[in-house]
Design a protein around this motif. Structure first.
Motif, PDB file in Angstrom:
ATOM      1  N   LEU A 139       3.540  -8.598   1.864  1.00 16.83           N
ATOM      2  CA  LEU A 139       4.181  -7.289   1.818  1.00 16.83           C
ATOM      3  C   LEU A 139       3.177  -6.166   2.078  1.00 16.83           C
ATOM      4  O   LEU A 139       3.480  -5.203   2.774  1.00 16.83           O
ATOM      5  CB  LEU A 139       4.863  -7.073   0.465  1.00 16.83           C
ATOM      6  CG  LEU A 139       5.607  -5.735   0.306  1.00 16.83           C
ATOM      7  CD1 LEU A 139       6.683  -5.591   1.363  1.00 16.83           C
ATOM      8  CD2 LEU A 139       6.207  -5.604  -1.088  1.00 16.83           C
ATOM      9  N   GLY A 140       1.966  -6.282   1.521  1.00 16.52           N
ATOM     10  CA  GLY A 140       0.958  -5.251   1.743  1.00 16.52           C
ATOM     11  C   GLY A 140       0.638  -5.086   3.215  1.00 16.52           C
ATOM     12  O   GLY A 140       0.549  -3.969   3.735  1.00 16.52           O
ATOM     13  N   ALA A 178       1.395   0.941   0.082  1.00 16.35           N
ATOM     14  CA  ALA A 178       0.429  -0.153   0.223  1.00 16.35           C
ATOM     15  C   ALA A 178      -0.957   0.276  -0.238  1.00 16.35           C
ATOM     16  O   ALA A 178      -1.660  -0.477  -0.927  1.00 16.35           O
ATOM     17  CB  ALA A 178       0.380  -0.618   1.677  1.00 16.35           C
ATOM     18  N   PHE A 179      -1.355   1.510   0.098  1.00 10.72           N
ATOM     19  CA  PHE A 179      -2.666   2.000  -0.331  1.00 10.72           C
ATOM     20  C   PHE A 179      -2.761   2.074  -1.849  1.00 10.72           C
ATOM     21  O   PHE A 179      -3.737   1.625  -2.448  1.00 10.72           O
ATOM     22  CB  PHE A 179      -2.941   3.380   0.270  1.00 10.72           C
ATOM     23  CG  PHE A 179      -4.132   4.057  -0.344  1.00 10.72           C
ATOM     24  CD1 PHE A 179      -5.414   3.626  -0.042  1.00 10.72           C
ATOM     25  CD2 PHE A 179      -3.979   5.099  -1.258  1.00 10.72           C
ATOM     26  CE1 PHE A 179      -6.526   4.226  -0.630  1.00 10.72           C
ATOM     27  CE2 PHE A 179      -5.073   5.696  -1.842  1.00 10.72           C
ATOM     28  CZ  PHE A 179      -6.350   5.259  -1.526  1.00 10.72           C
ATOM     29  N   ALA A 219      -6.773   5.895   7.160  1.00  5.70           N
ATOM     30  CA  ALA A 219      -7.773   4.877   7.475  1.00  5.70           C
ATOM     31  C   ALA A 219      -9.013   5.038   6.607  1.00  5.70           C
ATOM     32  O   ALA A 219      -9.569   4.051   6.109  1.00  5.70           O
ATOM     33  CB  ALA A 219      -8.143   4.959   8.953  1.00  5.70           C
ATOM     34  N   SER A 220      -9.443   6.273   6.403  1.00  9.71           N
ATOM     35  CA  SER A 220     -10.634   6.515   5.588  1.00  9.71           C
ATOM     36  C   SER A 220     -10.397   6.118   4.137  1.00  9.71           C
ATOM     37  O   SER A 220     -11.294   5.609   3.469  1.00  9.71           O
ATOM     38  CB  SER A 220     -11.026   7.999   5.656  1.00  9.71           C
ATOM     39  OG  SER A 220     -11.435   8.344   6.950  1.00  9.71           O
ATOM     40  N   GLN A 221      -9.186   6.346   3.635  1.00 11.14           N
ATOM     41  CA  GLN A 221      -8.895   5.979   2.249  1.00 11.14           C
ATOM     42  C   GLN A 221      -8.895   4.467   2.059  1.00 11.14           C
ATOM     43  O   GLN A 221      -9.430   3.951   1.082  1.00 11.14           O
ATOM     44  CB  GLN A 221      -7.548   6.569   1.828  1.00 11.14           C
ATOM     45  CG  GLN A 221      -7.579   8.075   1.656  1.00 11.14           C
ATOM     46  CD  GLN A 221      -6.262   8.619   1.147  1.00 11.14           C
ATOM     47  OE1 GLN A 221      -5.762   9.624   1.658  1.00 11.14           O
ATOM     48  NE2 GLN A 221      -5.669   7.995   0.144  1.00 11.14           N
ATOM     49  N   ALA A 231       1.618   7.250  -5.437  1.00  8.49           N
ATOM     50  CA  ALA A 231       1.992   7.151  -6.853  1.00  8.49           C
ATOM     51  C   ALA A 231       2.882   5.937  -7.108  1.00  8.49           C
ATOM     52  O   ALA A 231       2.674   5.196  -8.081  1.00  8.49           O
ATOM     53  CB  ALA A 231       2.708   8.432  -7.287  1.00  8.49           C
ATOM     54  N   LEU A 232       3.841   5.712  -6.217  1.00 11.61           N
ATOM     55  CA  LEU A 232       4.718   4.555  -6.390  1.00 11.61           C
ATOM     56  C   LEU A 232       3.925   3.251  -6.273  1.00 11.61           C
ATOM     57  O   LEU A 232       4.140   2.303  -7.029  1.00 11.61           O
ATOM     58  CB  LEU A 232       5.831   4.584  -5.343  1.00 11.61           C
ATOM     59  CG  LEU A 232       6.808   3.408  -5.382  1.00 11.61           C
ATOM     60  CD1 LEU A 232       7.545   3.367  -6.724  1.00 11.61           C
ATOM     61  CD2 LEU A 232       7.816   3.505  -4.236  1.00 11.61           C
ATOM     62  N   GLY A 233       2.997   3.212  -5.317  1.00 10.34           N
ATOM     63  CA  GLY A 233       2.182   2.010  -5.142  1.00 10.34           C
ATOM     64  C   GLY A 233       1.314   1.720  -6.346  1.00 10.34           C
ATOM     65  O   GLY A 233       1.178   0.564  -6.768  1.00 10.34           O
ATOM     66  N   VAL A 234       0.715   2.765  -6.922  1.00 10.01           N
ATOM     67  CA  VAL A 234      -0.132   2.591  -8.103  1.00 10.01           C
ATOM     68  C   VAL A 234       0.696   2.097  -9.288  1.00 10.01           C
ATOM     69  O   VAL A 234       0.298   1.162 -10.005  1.00 10.01           O
ATOM     70  CB  VAL A 234      -0.831   3.918  -8.462  1.00 10.01           C
ATOM     71  CG1 VAL A 234      -1.489   3.825  -9.833  1.00 10.01           C
ATOM     72  CG2 VAL A 234      -1.886   4.254  -7.417  1.00 10.01           C
TER      73      VAL A 234
END
Length: 206
Positions: free
Chosen positions: A152-153, A21-22, A47-49, A137-140
């Motif tokens: 979904l996110g 998700a990130f 959380a910070s990211q 990496a998968l999310g990007v």
């Protein structure tokens, strides 16, 4: 270290969807894939990211965004003293120290021989770190396809608080833990979650 890697699977399973998700949200915000991945590689603080990406996407100066991210992680200052009786850590241990890694380590380290504790902790942290970065990496890479599904996110992001709740369950018979949780909840309801985390951490060290 092998034992710690084996114990990391619940944390890794919880981290992976949140990291996906990130990565997807970071790419959707217009940040470069390299920058999003470097954030997970160098910061490694969920959380910070998320806060950092959101602030930068809104045009907040990078230095101010980084400072706010640092403030979000001040609660980690209470984790080190709690683990110190069982682990004499250094910069690498501090880097791997997340909420969920702390919860697992605090439960496991007292029962391990002193000579095995550092290897266990490093294996635990490495497993969590690899899962987080693979998920990012998968999310990007799949951002457009993943976020095409409504909700979904948000669903992926829920995995992290759900995981931490499950890890905290064994400590609910501890009156100090219950008191610290009550302090955090009370301040959260008053609209002061940051103060709640700090005071709850202090309560837990009494």
């Amino acid at each position: 270290m092998k034992r710690g890697l084996g114990a990391a699977w619940p944390v890794a399973l919880g981290y992976f969807p949140v990291a996906v998700a990130f990565g997807a949200l970071g790419a959707q915000a217009g940040l470069s894939p390299l920058w999003v991945q470097l954030t997970s590689l160098l910061v490694f603080a969920g959380a910070s990211q998320f806060a950092l990406v959101g602030l930068l996407a809104q045009g907040v100066p990078p230095l101010l965004a980084a400072l706010l991210g640092l403030l979000l992680n001040l609660r980690h200052a209470f984790y080190g003293p709690a683990l110190r009786p069982y682990l004499r850590g250094g910069p690498l241990e501090a880097f791997f120290l997340t909420d969920e890694v702390f919860a697992v380590a605090l439960r496991a380290l007292p029962g391990l021989p002193p000579g095995e504790r550092r290897g266990y902790f490093l294996g635990l942290g490495l497993g969590a770190y690899l899962s987080w970065n693979l998920g990012t990496a998968l999310g990007v890479l799949g951002a457009q396809g993943l976020l095409a599904f409504p909700g979904l996110g948000e669903a992926l992001s829920f995995a992290l608080p759900a995981l931490f709740f499950l890890l905290a369950l064994p400590h609910l018979n501890n009156p100090v833990a219950l008191l610290a949780g009550g302090v955090a909840l009370g301040f959260h309801l008053l609209g002061q979650p940051a103060w709640g985390l700090v005071l709850a951490g202090g309560t837990g060290r009494l």
